[in-house]
Design an enzyme around this catalytic site. Structure first.
Site, short mmCIF file in Angstrom:
data_model
loop_
_atom_site.label_atom_id
_atom_site.label_comp_id
_atom_site.label_asym_id
_atom_site.label_seq_id
_atom_site.Cartn_x
_atom_site.Cartn_y
_atom_site.Cartn_z
N TYR A 173 0.85 -1.19 0.00
CA TYR A 173 0.00 0.00 0.00
C TYR A 173 0.88 1.23 0.00
O TYR A 173 1.79 1.36 0.84
CB TYR A 173 -0.91 0.01 1.23
CG TYR A 173 -1.81 1.22 1.31
CD1 TYR A 173 -2.86 1.39 0.42
CD2 TYR A 173 -1.60 2.20 2.28
CE1 TYR A 173 -3.69 2.50 0.49
CE2 TYR A 173 -2.42 3.32 2.36
CZ TYR A 173 -3.46 3.46 1.47
OH TYR A 173 -4.28 4.56 1.54
N LYS A 218 4.60 9.16 9.02
CA LYS A 218 4.46 8.64 10.38
C LYS A 218 5.50 9.24 11.32
O LYS A 218 5.33 10.34 11.84
CB LYS A 218 4.54 7.10 10.40
CG LYS A 218 3.71 6.40 9.34
CD LYS A 218 2.24 6.66 9.46
CE LYS A 218 1.47 5.84 8.44
NZ LYS A 218 0.05 6.19 8.35
N ASP A 260 9.47 2.83 -0.32
CA ASP A 260 8.44 3.44 0.52
C ASP A 260 8.74 3.09 1.98
O ASP A 260 8.53 1.96 2.41
CB ASP A 260 7.07 2.93 0.09
CG ASP A 260 5.92 3.56 0.87
OD1 ASP A 260 6.17 4.13 1.94
OD2 ASP A 260 4.77 3.44 0.41
#
Length: 439
Positions: free
Chosen positions: A143, A272, A238
């Site tokens: 994702y 995050k 990522d």
């Protein structure tokens, strides 16, 4: 009278689609009523009814120091007192960029944005602008945010174009993405053999953590870079979840310690932890590539709230506080919790495997997957029905887990012996619930 979680959810459903602003919060995967949280401290969160839970979500990763860490709160408070948003550059933006560049060797320049989705979307646009190519390779189960080209599902073959993975995604956009099985280098070779001169980039979670935790096989990321380079393509790593969470330099930092696995991606994306719980994300990488972004180059990207001074303050404070001792504590806590869960499940005869990537971990259930899984197909073969009763038994005992079997678990450096003991005490009943679950 204090409203209940059920009252708040009913009210939210009348005003917000599904009652939530991010789908996993709706508890659709596990059933029941979502908890509406009103405060947090250390390893705990507190819901609107005043009940305290040991938290193993940690804001989906950024609370590595624990919730409401005094250093982060002080930095945010000081920044807010000077103004919430200027629409202009601030010194703190450069400070955060320099901190990232000091930690992560491949990052020579960094551009701040507000969300992980924005970071990956911008990285893909940049890769296409740099290479002059259109196709993107991604992996099933990974994702990278909800932009159109990334909500794509695998087509009918290993090197065929993807299909839309969501309503509202045009087929022509999805068809610019090739979706391959994870950890399968032969599939990557086949894709490059057929489409190599059209592939702008391969995007990959540095260690997959959005289908549960599925680490790359040894040398997989390195081989991706070698294949891409040989074909004139870029690699986008990522690290929105793993960056600054699994080590000071993220998953890249862990693999860089092993000469056989060391690699240098062209671009990396972060989210995050880089914002310490505030909306900060980033893309970074080789200066030659990054300098194609406006205003230096022709690839446009902009954001009014990019580098917001209050959010950046949280990120700077978090990264400065996240030293070697913090990561050692995270690793110990992850080991203690994952081992305790595994022992409790084994005691009740629940076949399972612990999936680990640094201090990120999750579980797959069932005899068929008890040796562990390496791709999305393996994750899908598990007995996922066992997780919902396990989840609710833990929640009833005061432990908040991710509300889906397809999510990673997160510890913090604030999880002390008392918090871990509360988790351990809750496990026998939860393991029995998992054992007695039926499809």
């Amino acid at each position: 009278m204090t409203p209940t979680n059920a009252d708040l959810f009913a009210r939210a459903q009348a005003a917000i689609p599904g009652g939530v602003n991010s789908p996993v919060r709706a508890f659709r995967s596990v059933g029941g009523t979502p908890r509406f949280l009103v405060s947090a401290h250390g390893p705990y969160v507190v819901d609107a009814e005043g009940r305290e839970y040991v938290d193993l979500v940690a804001g989906w990763g950024p609370a590595i120091l624990g919730h409401a860490d005094a250093r982060v709160i002080e930095a945010v408070t000081d920044a807010a007192a000077r103004g919430l948003s200027f629409g202009a550059s601030t010194p703190a933006e450069t400070e955060l960029a320099e901190l990232v560049e000091q930690r992560v060797g491949p990052v020579e320049k960094l551009r701040l944005v507000s969300t992980g989705t924005e970071a990956t979307m911008s990285a893909i646009r940049l890769a296409r602008g740099f290479t002059g190519r259109d196709l993107l390779v991604k992996f099933a189960g990974h994702y990278h945010g909800h932009s159109d080209g990334l909500l794509a599902e695998a087509g009918s073959g290993l090197a065929t174009f993807a299909l839309p993975g969501s309503a509202g995604v045009p087929a022509d956009i999805a068809a610019l993405t090739l979706v391959l099985p994870y950890n399968d280098l032969d599939a990557v070779r086949a894709a490059f053999a057929e489409h190599g001169d059209r592939i702008a980039a391969v995007i990959v979670e540095a260690a997959a953590a959005n289908m549960g935790v599925v680490p790359p096989l040894p040398g997989f990321n390195r081989a991706l870079v070698e294949l891409a380079r040989a074909n004139g393509s870029l690699v986008i790593s990522d690290e929105v979840l793993t960056g600054f969470r699994v080590s000071e330099a993220g998953w890249w930092g862990l693999e860089a310690r092993d000469e056989a696995s060391e690699y240098t991606p062209d671009l990396l994306t972060f989210g995050k932890v880089i914002g310490g719980g505030m909306p900060v994300a980033a893309l970074g990488g080789r200066a030659e590539v990054m300098d194609r972004l406006a205003p230096l180059g022709p690839v446009y990207q902009a954001g009014t709230l990019s580098g917001n001074p209050v959010a950046v303050a949280a990120g700077v404070a978090t990264l400065r506080a996240a030293d070697a001792s913090v990561y050692a504590t995270l690793d110990r806590n992850a080991e203690a919790v994952s081992e305790a869960v595994s022992e409790a499940l084994a005691a009740e005869g629940v076949a399972h495997a612990v999936q680990r990537a640094g201090n990120l971990f999750s579980f797959v259930f069932g005899e068929e997957v008890s040796g562990g899984v390496a791709d999305y197909a393996g994750v899908q073969r598990q007995e996922a029905f066992r997780y919902a009763p396990f989840f609710h038994a833990m929640l009833d005992a005061g432990v908040s887990l991710p509300p889906s079997v397809f999510e990673a678990w997160f510890v913090t450096a604030a999880h002390d012996d008392l918090a871990i003991d509360r988790i351990v005490d809750a496990l026998p009943a939860a393991a029995r619930a998992a054992a007695s679950a039926r499809r």
